[in-house]
Motif scaffolding. Structure first.
Motif, PDB file in Angstrom:
ATOM      1  N   PRO A 191       0.839  -1.207   0.000  1.00 42.28           N
ATOM      2  CA  PRO A 191       0.000   0.000   0.000  1.00 42.28           C
ATOM      3  C   PRO A 191       0.870   1.253   0.000  1.00 42.28           C
ATOM      4  O   PRO A 191       2.033   1.231   0.410  1.00 42.28           O
ATOM      5  CB  PRO A 191      -0.799  -0.112   1.300  1.00 42.28           C
ATOM      6  CG  PRO A 191      -0.707  -1.535   1.725  1.00 42.28           C
ATOM      7  CD  PRO A 191       0.598  -2.056   1.184  1.00 42.28           C
ATOM      8  N   LEU A 192       0.263   2.343  -0.427  1.00 39.59           N
ATOM      9  CA  LEU A 192       0.949   3.622  -0.505  1.00 39.59           C
ATOM     10  C   LEU A 192       1.040   4.299   0.856  1.00 39.59           C
ATOM     11  O   LEU A 192       2.042   4.941   1.194  1.00 39.59           O
ATOM     12  CB  LEU A 192       0.148   4.515  -1.461  1.00 39.59           C
ATOM     13  CG  LEU A 192       0.660   5.902  -1.762  1.00 39.59           C
ATOM     14  CD1 LEU A 192       1.880   5.807  -2.676  1.00 39.59           C
ATOM     15  CD2 LEU A 192      -0.446   6.734  -2.431  1.00 39.59           C
ATOM     16  N   ALA A 193      -0.047   4.188   1.621  1.00 38.54           N
ATOM     17  CA  ALA A 193      -0.120   4.906   2.898  1.00 38.54           C
ATOM     18  C   ALA A 193      -1.231   4.329   3.746  1.00 38.54           C
ATOM     19  O   ALA A 193      -2.132   3.648   3.246  1.00 38.54           O
ATOM     20  CB  ALA A 193      -0.388   6.394   2.657  1.00 38.54           C
ATOM     21  N   LEU A 194      -1.130   4.609   5.046  1.00 38.26           N
ATOM     22  CA  LEU A 194      -2.193   4.267   5.996  1.00 38.26           C
ATOM     23  C   LEU A 194      -2.735   5.562   6.576  1.00 38.26           C
ATOM     24  O   LEU A 194      -1.965   6.378   7.112  1.00 38.26           O
ATOM     25  CB  LEU A 194      -1.641   3.395   7.129  1.00 38.26           C
ATOM     26  CG  LEU A 194      -2.529   3.245   8.377  1.00 38.26           C
ATOM     27  CD1 LEU A 194      -3.822   2.495   8.063  1.00 38.26           C
ATOM     28  CD2 LEU A 194      -1.771   2.547   9.509  1.00 38.26           C
ATOM     29  N   VAL A 195      -4.040   5.759   6.468  1.00 36.54           N
ATOM     30  CA  VAL A 195      -4.697   6.851   7.182  1.00 36.54           C
ATOM     31  C   VAL A 195      -5.476   6.245   8.344  1.00 36.54           C
ATOM     32  O   VAL A 195      -6.297   5.361   8.133  1.00 36.54           O
ATOM     33  CB  VAL A 195      -5.657   7.654   6.281  1.00 36.54           C
ATOM     34  CG1 VAL A 195      -6.402   8.703   7.102  1.00 36.54           C
ATOM     35  CG2 VAL A 195      -4.900   8.308   5.135  1.00 36.54           C
ATOM     36  N   SER A 196      -5.179   6.687   9.558  1.00 35.17           N
ATOM     37  CA  SER A 196      -5.946   6.247  10.727  1.00 35.17           C
ATOM     38  C   SER A 196      -6.954   7.340  11.057  1.00 35.17           C
ATOM     39  O   SER A 196      -6.629   8.308  11.734  1.00 35.17           O
ATOM     40  CB  SER A 196      -5.015   5.998  11.913  1.00 35.17           C
ATOM     41  OG  SER A 196      -4.176   4.898  11.652  1.00 35.17           O
ATOM     42  N   ALA A 197      -8.158   7.152  10.566  1.00 35.08           N
ATOM     43  CA  ALA A 197      -9.179   8.194  10.720  1.00 35.08           C
ATOM     44  C   ALA A 197      -9.682   8.257  12.149  1.00 35.08           C
ATOM     45  O   ALA A 197      -9.834   7.234  12.811  1.00 35.08           O
ATOM     46  CB  ALA A 197     -10.345   7.928   9.766  1.00 35.08           C
ATOM     47  N   ARG A 198      -9.902   9.486  12.617  1.00 34.46           N
ATOM     48  CA  ARG A 198     -10.471   9.707  13.953  1.00 34.46           C
ATOM     49  C   ARG A 198     -11.829  10.378  13.872  1.00 34.46           C
ATOM     50  O   ARG A 198     -12.478  10.604  14.884  1.00 34.46           O
ATOM     51  CB  ARG A 198      -9.532  10.594  14.789  1.00 34.46           C
ATOM     52  CG  ARG A 198      -8.196   9.980  15.098  1.00 34.46           C
ATOM     53  CD  ARG A 198      -8.280   9.065  16.313  1.00 34.46           C
ATOM     54  NE  ARG A 198      -7.162   8.130  16.336  1.00 34.46           N
ATOM     55  CZ  ARG A 198      -6.991   7.199  17.270  1.00 34.46           C
ATOM     56  NH1 ARG A 198      -7.875   7.056  18.247  1.00 34.46           N
ATOM     57  NH2 ARG A 198      -5.973   6.377  17.229  1.00 34.46           N
TER      58      ARG A 198
END
Lengths: 463, 463
Positions: B44-51
């Motif tokens: 994967p390109l990136a991980l976004v940990s949404a809040r």
């Protein structure tokens, strides 16, 4: 070649001779309405009475070829105009496709054609110890296909679910005549999107249901205990029903009649009938609660305490005949109104905790417009039927205005403008308000995936 | 500007400093798999940990702007690779959106963010006398959002339903970043198509669920009675479970272990553990049945008679600790297999009456491929989990061939290739076979209504 000639050839001379294709104006005019009383302008082009999947496919192929709208129709008992024959359309009746194709006691399911009457399916299931739980008030006259097309509810939903939960799979003829199958004969399954659920409640706008695999339930064991309760006002009756729900008791039936409703029933049945059933009369609201199962009498005793504590004068009975006399008070509601004029039955639903507010809003809106709005609620699930009684065939403008305020109030309370009757023709002008512009647009696009030519019950649901 | 720069700006410096956006290769590699063990190629390109909902919207807007695939991910406990991070994709984790936003005891519902763990929701509901019925075996570690995305099942479905029946409404961020709401806070509602049901089981291919309004049920009253039964062969155990279903008794749990499964459990737990729980040992199949409610002991007595008549050696107990010891035999199944190698857990479902045929087919297919296939079934609803144990990381070709035959057999018996785990990456090559070409094509078009750019979990479910 015109579409009638094409259809005659496709259906075959035998079917046509047997009346499968009708163009008699009087017959067609009768198809312009349903149980809502709403009459569509203009006149349908033809009626096809399908007897087979092939008949449905032939009709849809003809409609595609000639770009002619098709209105699927079952028993014609809808309350929102969803199956009303519109101007220039082919009305495709599946009322004659009414065979029960299979009952599987082992798998607790049945496979039925769409025209099977709800009550007939239940009669066939009973010897197997099974029943089909969707229980609209129309069950003696409405078809399973129509129940599915409107995701029909009824009195038993809080405990036994709505129609969607009872449908395992469908066969559907698409607008272009192709036949697809959705779902499974299994309880579980998660292969792709749930097209079965998409068709449930789609009101004939996506395709024509030609058979349904429905889930059945074991008949409840144990007795039935019925409670009738009279209250000084609708607020305390609503509070009582909320307390029953909050107590985690699970009635099979919980119906609430407000003052104007109870008054009209008293006139219709005679006050002495209510007095004989209840051992009391008077009261400005009525709550009917029914428990089934092994704990029905202890559950009813616990519920009665709560109801008394809310100010209800209670009558409890485990006797079938006495229970029936209490239920008869509720059942008299619609006949009582119909005896007074033309009736528009509305159908909003709110979270159960907001029912007192909705009852208050109904009264306030009635006062604002100078209309009395007798109301019955399926109190176990928050579904209210405010009714308008008027003279003549056309719904007066002020009734629509009052109904529009009711819808907006229900939506503002976290509810919906139709709990179980559907949108059809009568509520399409309010649909976008409830869904919001983005969800409305998605729904229209979903329709066009199935119906790119826009021939499938056009004008229904979506403006 | 590249997408990472854009995302950093959109999420804001504080969130980025707190770790909301990660590009560390080791962290990204860990996202390429789930509990199935299947590892997606590439990175994967990136991980976004949404809040927050705003984080999810910002991520989807960036993905739309840059045409980058997004893989929504919750607890990562899936068994079909549906949330595996794929090459070049943004993995959008909602695991940190794990607040219970509301519990309404009056309306018997809860509103939760998608990352709430199933067991945590149930712990919060218990003081209100309520529970969330979806009960996957993973309930201690899986999230409600993931349960919804896969329409999760579990042990209790025959009596208490699958996840779809527990979801009233959703908030969803669409691929272009718009937020829509579906459904209601009410039990009933039929305004347009049931988009809520469409999102349930959609495995992240339509949008990102950011909150869910779920239905809760009153905790069952009365005791729990548990039956354990050993059989000489799986056929008689399957016949016993079919007799229990046909008797219209309604167990909360009914689990069936075949010979190879029981053998491995005996090795794992020790034969003496089974003997201590059952007061007997031996047997080449095990049936575990649990009744709850007021009639649990009389129901269990009636079921025991049927099970004995089918050749089962029965142990019945209303004692919690004894019941737990019987349940522990079933619970040991997966640990017992995992102790022996890498495990591929399969997940077919058939009509309950066809379970004996499915068990026979599993044995025949195992013999054909020279593989032993230990199997557990949720016998109350016909959902079987045939398991393959092998060495190393990659599923051997002959295991896939055998699995493919299992899927085709289940479909031919009127069942499905996945009862509750979903299609994900692992079963997409068989999906069209089950759905048929026309329904498959419709599903792909429905996806494109929501996701015209094809950025929403691409490659999952649909080949």
């Amino acid at each position: 070649m015109d579409v009638i000639t094409w259809l005659s050839a496709a259906l075959g001379p035998e079917a046509v001779a047997a009346g499968a294709l009708r163009t008699d104006p009087a017959e067609l005019d009768a198809l312009r309405t349903d149980r809502s009383g709403w009459v569509s302008p203009g006149r349908p082009l033809a009626l096809v009475s399908a007897r087979s999947v092939a008949d449905v496919q032939a009709t849809m192929q003809a409609a595609t070829e000639f770009r002619i709208p098709v209105v699927p129709r079952g028993a014609g008992t809808g309350l929102a105009g969803g199956a009303n024959g519109t101007d220039g359309a082919i009305v495709l009746s599946v009322a004659g496709m009414n065979r029960i194709l299979e009952i599987s006691p082992e798998d607790e399911l049945a496979v039925v054609e769409p025209g099977v009457i709800n009550a007939d399916l239940n009669a066939a299931l009973r010897p197997h110890g099974l029943w089909f739980a969707p229980d609209p008030a129309s069950r003696a006259i409405s078809s399973v296909g129509g129940n599915i097309a409107t995701n029909a509810g009824g009195l038993l939903c809080a405990k036994y679910g709505v129609t969607r939960e009872a449908v395992l799979g469908l066969s559907v003829v698409l607008p272009d005549g192709r036949l697809i199958r959705t779902g499974h004969r299994t309880v579980k399954g998660v292969t792709g999107f749930d097209l079965t659920a998409l068709f449930v409640g789609s009101e004939g706008t996506l395709g024509v249901i030609v058979d349904a695999t429905v889930r059945t339930l074991p008949l409840p064991v144990g007795g039935v205990t019925t409670i009738g309760a009279l209250f000084p006002d609708v607020g305390s009756a609503a509070a009582a029903s909320a307390r029953v729900t909050a107590s985690r008791l699970r009635p099979a039936v919980m119906e609430l009649l407000d003052g104007p409703a109870l008054e009209r029933i008293a006139v219709f049945l005679g006050r002495e009938t209510i007095e004989a059933a209840m051992g009391a009369s008077g009261g400005a609201a009525f709550l009917l609660v029914q428990f089934d199962g092994l704990a029905s009498s202890t559950d009813a005793a616990a519920a009665s305490e709560l109801i008394r504590a809310s100010g209800g004068a209670v009558r409890v009975s485990a006797d079938a005949a006495e229970g029936e006399r209490l239920l008869a008070i509720r059942r008299a509601f619609h006949p009582a109104l119909e005896a007074q004029g033309t009736v528009l039955i509305e159908d909003v639903s709110v979270p159960r905790s907001r029912m007192p507010e909705m009852f208050a809003a109904i009264r306030a809106i009635g006062e604002k417009y100078g209309i009395v709005i007798p109301t019955v609620a399926h109190a176990g699930d928050g579904n209210l039927h405010p009714n308008f009684v008027y003279e003549g065939d056309d719904v007066p403008d002020r009734v629509w205005e009052a109904a529009g305020e009711l819808f907006r109030t229900a939506i503002a309370l976290g509810g919906t403008l139709t709990g179980e009757h559907g949108v059809g023709l009568l509520k399409r002008r309010w649909l976008a308000h409830e869904l919001g512009a983005d969800a409305y647009e998605l729904q229209v696009k979903v329709k066009s995936v199935f119906d790119p030519l826009g021939i499938m019950n056009p004008g229904k649901v979506f403006g």
